[in-house]
Design a protein around this motif. Structure first.
Motif, PDB file in Angstrom:
ATOM      1  N   UNK A   1       0.173   8.877 -12.158  1.00 18.66           N
ATOM      2  CA  UNK A   1       1.067   8.529 -10.953  1.00 18.66           C
ATOM      3  C   UNK A   1       1.866   7.121 -11.513  1.00 18.66           C
ATOM      4  N   UNK A   2       1.133   6.338 -12.317  1.00 17.77           N
ATOM      5  CA  UNK A   2       1.576   5.216 -12.612  1.00 17.77           C
ATOM      6  C   UNK A   2       3.092   5.530 -13.610  1.00 17.77           C
ATOM      7  N   UNK A   3       2.859   6.407 -14.359  1.00 17.77           N
ATOM      8  CA  UNK A   3       4.119   6.901 -15.269  1.00 17.77           C
ATOM      9  C   UNK A   3       5.174   7.677 -14.594  1.00 17.77           C
ATOM     10  N   UNK A   4       4.519   8.171 -13.417  1.00 17.58           N
ATOM     11  CA  UNK A   4       5.616   9.135 -12.716  1.00 17.58           C
ATOM     12  C   UNK A   4       6.497   7.957 -11.837  1.00 17.58           C
ATOM     13  N   UNK A   5       6.050   7.024 -11.412  1.00 21.49           N
ATOM     14  CA  UNK A   5       6.599   6.050 -10.500  1.00 21.49           C
ATOM     15  C   UNK A   5       7.351   5.182 -11.435  1.00 21.49           C
ATOM     16  N   UNK A   6       7.205   5.205 -12.882  1.00 23.37           N
ATOM     17  CA  UNK A   6       8.161   4.215 -13.923  1.00 23.37           C
ATOM     18  C   UNK A   6       7.588   2.932 -13.469  1.00 23.37           C
ATOM     19  N   UNK A   7       6.395   2.643 -13.514  1.00 25.41           N
ATOM     20  CA  UNK A   7       5.960   1.093 -13.320  1.00 25.41           C
ATOM     21  C   UNK A   7       6.082   0.198 -14.381  1.00 25.41           C
ATOM     22  N   UNK A   8       6.136   0.633 -15.634  1.00 27.40           N
ATOM     23  CA  UNK A   8       5.946   0.034 -16.970  1.00 27.40           C
ATOM     24  C   UNK A   8       7.281  -0.900 -17.008  1.00 27.40           C
ATOM     25  N   UNK A   9       8.613  -0.266 -16.501  1.00 28.69           N
ATOM     26  CA  UNK A   9       9.814  -1.005 -16.441  1.00 28.69           C
ATOM     27  C   UNK A   9       9.475  -2.368 -15.644  1.00 28.69           C
ATOM     28  N   UNK A  10       8.732  -2.679 -15.023  1.00 28.99           N
ATOM     29  CA  UNK A  10       8.600  -3.999 -14.039  1.00 28.99           C
ATOM     30  C   UNK A  10       7.873  -5.092 -15.011  1.00 28.99           C
ATOM     31  N   UNK A  11       7.244  -4.608 -16.089  1.00 28.19           N
ATOM     32  CA  UNK A  11       6.584  -5.482 -16.868  1.00 28.19           C
ATOM     33  C   UNK A  11       7.509  -5.942 -17.988  1.00 28.19           C
ATOM     34  N   UNK A  12       7.707  -7.385 -17.850  1.00 30.52           N
ATOM     35  CA  UNK A  12       8.627  -7.966 -18.694  1.00 30.52           C
ATOM     36  C   UNK A  12       8.238  -9.234 -19.238  1.00 30.52           C
ATOM     37  N   UNK A  13       8.954 -10.055 -20.043  1.00 28.47           N
ATOM     38  CA  UNK A  13       8.496 -11.621 -20.308  1.00 28.47           C
ATOM     39  C   UNK A  13       9.023 -12.381 -19.245  1.00 28.47           C
ATOM     40  N   UNK A  14       9.551 -11.962 -18.059  1.00 31.98           N
ATOM     41  CA  UNK A  14      10.118 -12.595 -17.009  1.00 31.98           C
ATOM     42  C   UNK A  14       9.286 -12.397 -15.851  1.00 31.98           C
ATOM     43  N   UNK A  15       7.978 -11.616 -15.968  1.00 27.74           N
ATOM     44  CA  UNK A  15       7.408 -11.083 -14.696  1.00 27.74           C
ATOM     45  C   UNK A  15       5.817 -11.642 -14.541  1.00 27.74           C
ATOM     46  N   UNK A  16       5.460 -11.938 -13.486  1.00 26.56           N
ATOM     47  CA  UNK A  16       3.956 -11.945 -13.364  1.00 26.56           C
ATOM     48  C   UNK A  16       3.748 -10.739 -12.420  1.00 26.56           C
ATOM     49  N   UNK A  17       2.674 -10.153 -12.785  1.00 26.43           N
ATOM     50  CA  UNK A  17       2.104  -8.715 -12.058  1.00 26.43           C
ATOM     51  C   UNK A  17       0.895  -8.819 -11.542  1.00 26.43           C
ATOM     52  N   UNK A  18       0.849  -8.826 -10.034  1.00 25.90           N
ATOM     53  CA  UNK A  18      -0.580  -8.876  -9.503  1.00 25.90           C
ATOM     54  C   UNK A  18      -0.699  -7.374  -9.053  1.00 25.90           C
TER      55      UNK A  18
ATOM     56  N   UNK B   1       0.614  -1.177   0.098  1.00 25.24           N
ATOM     57  CA  UNK B   1       0.129  -0.068   0.097  1.00 25.24           C
ATOM     58  C   UNK B   1       0.679   1.185   0.180  1.00 25.24           C
ATOM     59  N   UNK B   2       1.874   1.286   0.731  1.00 26.23           N
ATOM     60  CA  UNK B   2       2.854   2.603   0.913  1.00 26.23           C
ATOM     61  C   UNK B   2       3.890   2.515  -0.223  1.00 26.23           C
ATOM     62  N   UNK B   3       4.477   1.263  -0.146  1.00 24.97           N
ATOM     63  CA  UNK B   3       5.604   1.171  -1.073  1.00 24.97           C
ATOM     64  C   UNK B   3       5.380   1.107  -2.883  1.00 24.97           C
ATOM     65  N   UNK B   4       3.913   0.968  -3.110  1.00 21.33           N
ATOM     66  CA  UNK B   4       3.365   0.702  -4.326  1.00 21.33           C
ATOM     67  C   UNK B   4       3.471  -0.457  -5.135  1.00 21.33           C
ATOM     68  N   UNK B   5       4.819  -0.923  -4.968  1.00 21.47           N
ATOM     69  CA  UNK B   5       4.955  -2.389  -5.347  1.00 21.47           C
ATOM     70  C   UNK B   5       6.061  -3.176  -4.581  1.00 21.47           C
TER      71      UNK B   5
END
Length: 153
Positions: A92-109, A65-69
């Motif tokens: 805020x999604x873009x500001x936090x740079x969250x797109x960088x965590x989505x890759x071929x080797x990730x499962x995102x909840x 909740x506080x760390x975002x991820x």
């Protein structure tokens, strides 16, 4: 894809939610995006904890909740657990740079995916947890073929 299935499970208590996550974990393969929907206290982080336990993670699992991820590098893939509850704007999604965590080797909840608006990647599966008496109901809905292949048996 409207012809892809949904699976419904009644979860009597927290242990049943953990068990569902643990059993489901063997079906998850990267890349995959799962939306976790439900009211506060519905069991979204508990389900995530069960998934991580099933994947061999033995450390603590806290709500991001506080760390975002919170990210968990695991043997088969990296699992990223997002909580967008505190976002006040989708940007805020873009500001936090969250797109960088989505890759071929990730499962995102992703908890509270609607808070990221159009920036949130589309879900392969939506897990909707609702209160049902003293327990919970979990409805897992596939939105893609990859999601269908990842649903628990």
């Amino acid at each position: 894809m409207s012809d892809l299935p949904s699976i419904s499970r009644l979860l009597a208590d927290e242990a049943a939610t953990l068990d569902l996550g643990e059993a489901w974990s063997s079906r998850l393969n990267a890349p995959l995006v799962i939306y976790l929907e439900g009211d506060l206290g519905a069991g979204k982080t508990t389900l995530t904890r069960g998934i991580l336990r099933g994947l061999g993670h033995r450390g603590p699992v806290k709500s991001p909740t506080y760390a975002i991820v919170e990210s968990y590098p695991l043997k088969p893939f990296t699992l990223h657990h997002f909580d967008l509850y505190r976002f006040t704007t989708p940007e805020e999604w873009e500001d936090a740079g969250l797109d960088e965590l989505f890759s071929a080797n990730s499962v995102c909840l992703i908890e509270w995916p609607q808070q990221g608006g159009e920036f949130t990647p589309p879900a392969d599966i939506t897990a909707t947890l609702t209160h049902d008496g003293d327990g919970r109901k979990c409805l897992l809905t596939a939105h893609t073929e990859r999601g269908r292949e990842s649903l628990p048996l």
